[in-house]
Design a protein around this motif. Structure first.
Motif, PDB file in Angstrom:
ATOM      1  N   GLY A  97     -36.952  76.038  50.582  1.00  0.00           N
ATOM      2  CA  GLY A  97     -38.061  75.115  50.360  1.00  0.00           C
ATOM      3  C   GLY A  97     -38.073  73.987  51.369  1.00  0.00           C
ATOM      4  N   ALA A  98     -36.899  73.423  51.673  1.00  0.00           N
ATOM      5  CA  ALA A  98     -36.840  72.283  52.590  1.00  0.00           C
ATOM      6  C   ALA A  98     -37.190  72.667  54.019  1.00  0.00           C
ATOM      7  CB  ALA A  98     -35.438  71.664  52.542  1.00  0.00           C
ATOM      8  N   ILE A  99     -36.802  73.879  54.430  1.00  0.00           N
ATOM      9  CA  ILE A  99     -37.041  74.289  55.813  1.00  0.00           C
ATOM     10  C   ILE A  99     -38.457  74.812  56.022  1.00  0.00           C
ATOM     11  CG2 ILE A  99     -36.340  75.905  57.626  1.00  0.00           C
ATOM     12  CD1 ILE A  99     -33.514  75.799  56.474  1.00  0.00           C
ATOM     13  N   LEU A 100     -38.963  75.625  55.098  1.00  0.00           N
ATOM     14  CA  LEU A 100     -40.233  76.315  55.320  1.00  0.00           C
ATOM     15  C   LEU A 100     -41.349  75.889  54.365  1.00  0.00           C
ATOM     16  CD1 LEU A 100     -38.892  79.942  55.946  1.00  0.00           C
ATOM     17  CD2 LEU A 100     -39.560  78.237  57.648  1.00  0.00           C
ATOM     18  N   VAL A 101     -41.123  76.078  53.077  1.00  0.00           N
ATOM     19  CA  VAL A 101     -42.201  75.908  52.098  1.00  0.00           C
ATOM     20  C   VAL A 101     -42.663  74.459  52.016  1.00  0.00           C
ATOM     21  CG1 VAL A 101     -42.894  76.243  49.708  1.00  0.00           C
ATOM     22  CG2 VAL A 101     -41.305  77.850  50.782  1.00  0.00           C
ATOM     23  N   ASN A 102     -41.712  73.531  51.880  1.00  0.00           N
ATOM     24  CA  ASN A 102     -42.050  72.106  51.770  1.00  0.00           C
ATOM     25  C   ASN A 102     -41.529  71.335  52.970  1.00  0.00           C
ATOM     26  OD1 ASN A 102     -43.295  72.259  49.122  1.00  0.00           O
ATOM     27  ND2 ASN A 102     -41.243  72.629  48.330  1.00  0.00           N
ATOM     28  N   ASN A 103     -41.752  71.879  54.149  1.00  0.00           N
ATOM     29  CA  ASN A 103     -41.317  71.232  55.383  1.00  0.00           C
ATOM     30  C   ASN A 103     -41.813  69.787  55.424  1.00  0.00           C
ATOM     31  OD1 ASN A 103     -41.850  70.496  58.411  1.00  0.00           O
ATOM     32  ND2 ASN A 103     -40.362  72.166  58.457  1.00  0.00           N
ATOM     33  N   PHE A 104     -40.917  68.858  55.747  1.00  0.00           N
ATOM     34  CA  PHE A 104     -41.267  67.447  55.713  1.00  0.00           C
ATOM     35  C   PHE A 104     -42.415  67.098  56.651  1.00  0.00           C
ATOM     36  CE2 PHE A 104     -37.163  66.959  53.624  1.00  0.00           C
ATOM     37  CZ  PHE A 104     -37.450  65.968  52.699  1.00  0.00           C
ATOM     38  N   ILE A 105     -42.507  67.779  57.788  1.00  0.00           N
ATOM     39  CA  ILE A 105     -43.569  67.490  58.748  1.00  0.00           C
ATOM     40  C   ILE A 105     -44.867  68.194  58.379  1.00  0.00           C
ATOM     41  CG2 ILE A 105     -44.308  67.776  61.142  1.00  0.00           C
ATOM     42  CD1 ILE A 105     -42.276  65.619  60.879  1.00  0.00           C
ATOM     43  N   PHE A 106     -44.814  69.523  58.244  1.00  0.00           N
ATOM     44  CA  PHE A 106     -46.030  70.314  58.137  1.00  0.00           C
ATOM     45  C   PHE A 106     -46.561  70.464  56.718  1.00  0.00           C
ATOM     46  CE2 PHE A 106     -44.247  72.361  62.130  1.00  0.00           C
ATOM     47  CZ  PHE A 106     -45.059  71.613  62.962  1.00  0.00           C
ATOM     48  N   ALA A 107     -45.764  70.180  55.706  1.00  0.00           N
ATOM     49  CA  ALA A 107     -46.232  70.302  54.322  1.00  0.00           C
ATOM     50  C   ALA A 107     -46.334  68.943  53.628  1.00  0.00           C
ATOM     51  CB  ALA A 107     -45.306  71.226  53.526  1.00  0.00           C
ATOM     52  N   GLN A 108     -45.359  68.045  53.902  1.00  0.00           N
ATOM     53  CA  GLN A 108     -45.352  66.755  53.223  1.00  0.00           C
ATOM     54  C   GLN A 108     -45.805  65.606  54.123  1.00  0.00           C
ATOM     55  OE1 GLN A 108     -42.135  66.170  50.294  1.00  0.00           O
ATOM     56  NE2 GLN A 108     -41.133  67.933  51.227  1.00  0.00           N
ATOM     57  N   GLU A 139     -57.433  65.919  76.490  1.00  0.00           N
ATOM     58  CA  GLU A 139     -56.168  65.789  77.199  1.00  0.00           C
ATOM     59  C   GLU A 139     -55.252  64.780  76.516  1.00  0.00           C
ATOM     60  OE1 GLU A 139     -56.979  64.829  81.235  1.00  0.00           O
ATOM     61  OE2 GLU A 139     -57.705  66.830  81.751  1.00  0.00           O
ATOM     62  N   GLY A 140     -53.957  65.071  76.551  1.00  0.00           N
ATOM     63  CA  GLY A 140     -52.975  64.137  75.993  1.00  0.00           C
ATOM     64  C   GLY A 140     -52.843  64.233  74.484  1.00  0.00           C
ATOM     65  N   PHE A 141     -53.023  63.102  73.821  1.00  0.00           N
ATOM     66  CA  PHE A 141     -52.773  63.010  72.384  1.00  0.00           C
ATOM     67  C   PHE A 141     -53.719  63.865  71.538  1.00  0.00           C
ATOM     68  CE2 PHE A 141     -52.350  60.629  68.328  1.00  0.00           C
ATOM     69  CZ  PHE A 141     -50.977  60.760  68.193  1.00  0.00           C
ATOM     70  N   PRO A 142     -55.025  63.940  71.862  1.00  0.00           N
ATOM     71  CA  PRO A 142     -55.929  64.763  71.026  1.00  0.00           C
ATOM     72  C   PRO A 142     -55.511  66.225  70.933  1.00  0.00           C
ATOM     73  CG  PRO A 142     -57.211  63.285  72.397  1.00  0.00           C
ATOM     74  CD  PRO A 142     -55.786  63.158  72.861  1.00  0.00           C
ATOM     75  N   ILE A 143     -55.161  66.846  72.077  1.00  0.00           N
ATOM     76  CA  ILE A 143     -54.771  68.256  72.020  1.00  0.00           C
ATOM     77  C   ILE A 143     -53.452  68.416  71.276  1.00  0.00           C
ATOM     78  CG2 ILE A 143     -53.528  68.278  74.221  1.00  0.00           C
ATOM     79  CD1 ILE A 143     -55.788  71.073  72.801  1.00  0.00           C
ATOM     80  N   ALA A 144     -52.599  67.367  71.322  1.00  0.00           N
ATOM     81  CA  ALA A 144     -51.342  67.412  70.565  1.00  0.00           C
ATOM     82  C   ALA A 144     -51.630  67.435  69.066  1.00  0.00           C
ATOM     83  CB  ALA A 144     -50.471  66.215  70.925  1.00  0.00           C
ATOM     84  N   LEU A 145     -52.601  66.650  68.626  1.00  0.00           N
ATOM     85  CA  LEU A 145     -52.961  66.635  67.210  1.00  0.00           C
ATOM     86  C   LEU A 145     -53.556  67.975  66.775  1.00  0.00           C
ATOM     87  CD1 LEU A 145     -54.549  63.070  66.807  1.00  0.00           C
ATOM     88  CD2 LEU A 145     -52.342  63.858  65.946  1.00  0.00           C
ATOM     89  N   VAL A 146     -54.387  68.554  67.617  1.00  0.00           N
ATOM     90  CA  VAL A 146     -54.959  69.868  67.304  1.00  0.00           C
ATOM     91  C   VAL A 146     -53.850  70.915  67.192  1.00  0.00           C
ATOM     92  CG1 VAL A 146     -56.437  71.724  68.164  1.00  0.00           C
ATOM     93  CG2 VAL A 146     -57.188  69.343  68.366  1.00  0.00           C
ATOM     94  N   THR A 147     -52.898  70.861  68.125  1.00  0.00           N
ATOM     95  CA  THR A 147     -51.774  71.796  68.111  1.00  0.00           C
ATOM     96  C   THR A 147     -50.948  71.644  66.840  1.00  0.00           C
ATOM     97  OG1 THR A 147     -51.661  71.698  70.530  1.00  0.00           O
ATOM     98  CG2 THR A 147     -49.731  72.554  69.372  1.00  0.00           C
ATOM     99  N   ALA A 148     -50.644  70.381  66.477  1.00  0.00           N
ATOM    100  CA  ALA A 148     -49.869  70.132  65.254  1.00  0.00           C
ATOM    101  C   ALA A 148     -50.599  70.672  64.032  1.00  0.00           C
ATOM    102  CB  ALA A 148     -49.604  68.639  65.099  1.00  0.00           C
ATOM    103  N   GLY A 149     -51.917  70.506  63.997  1.00  0.00           N
ATOM    104  CA  GLY A 149     -52.701  71.015  62.881  1.00  0.00           C
ATOM    105  C   GLY A 149     -52.649  72.533  62.773  1.00  0.00           C
TER     106      GLY A 149
END
Length: 203
Positions: free
Chosen positions: A12-23, A178-188
């Motif tokens: 759960g901590a690594i995948l299901v409820n990942n602190f970055i991508f889930a929480q 370029e820069g931060f916007p594409i980083a946010l899209v990638t993270a999403g």
């Protein structure tokens, strides 16, 4: 000790409820130290170390000093001091990590810059110790959740840094992105991929 329960907590901590991508905790260092893979790995390892050690120390402090102070003599229940006590413990651990890196790995210390002391205010680190209390984890479960939560953070920042390096090296995008916007899209997009793990459980 139930191994299945520990494996479920780790999964759960690594995948299901990942602190970055889930929480969505710890976004500040995630975005700030993910331009290069090597610095991302350094930050991920530092956060993992702090999370694991903070989980162990904070569990002991909460159990024997705050919730059950009568163990050392009569006294009031100090559970309302949890957040302040945990922040102090995390700050002390981060200072230890900072001094260690400054002396032994100065290149990584310089690369992490301001984001290293910001681990103190990283809500993912504080979140893991508070979730340990909220979920009533015992000592072993708390340590496992802390370490694997840190590994989940490490996995997230490593994947993100790898993609960002590839984008910077090979891909041309519209100037507005370029820069931060594409980083946010990638993270999403990576977060959407991690949603595929939702509902995964150990029986």
């Amino acid at each position: 000790m139930d191994v299945t329960q520990l494996f479920s907590i780790a999964l759960g901590a690594i995948l299901v409820n990942n602190f970055i991508f889930a929480q969505f905790l710890g976004i500040c260092p995630f975005m700030g130290v993910s331009k290069k893979v090597d610095t991302a790995l350094g930050m991920g390892l530092a956060v993992t170390f702090v999370m694991g050690l903070a989980s162990a120390v904070c569990w002991v402090i909460n159990e024997y000093l705050l919730v059950n102070p009568a163990i050392f003599g009569s006294g009031p229940n100090l559970a309302f001091m949890q957040t302040i006590a945990f922040i102090l413990v995390i700050a002390a651990l981060v200072q230890f990590v900072e001094m260690f890196l400054k002396k032994n790995v100065p290149s990584l210390y310089q690369a992490l810059g301001i984001y290293l002391p910001l681990i103190t205010t990283n809500c993912a680190v504080l979140g893991v110790v508070l979730l340990n209390v909220q979920n009533n984890y015992n000592f072993i479960e708390s340590v496992v959740y802390g370490i694997t939560g840190g590994l989940g953070f490490l996995l997230a920042i490593f994947l993100f840094a790898s993609v960002r390096e590839r984008l910077d090296a090979t891909m041309e995008c519209p100037k507005a992105f370029e820069g931060f916007p594409i980083a946010l899209v990638t993270a999403g997009l990576i977060a959407l991929a991690f949603m595929g793990f939702s509902g995964l459980s150990v029986f």
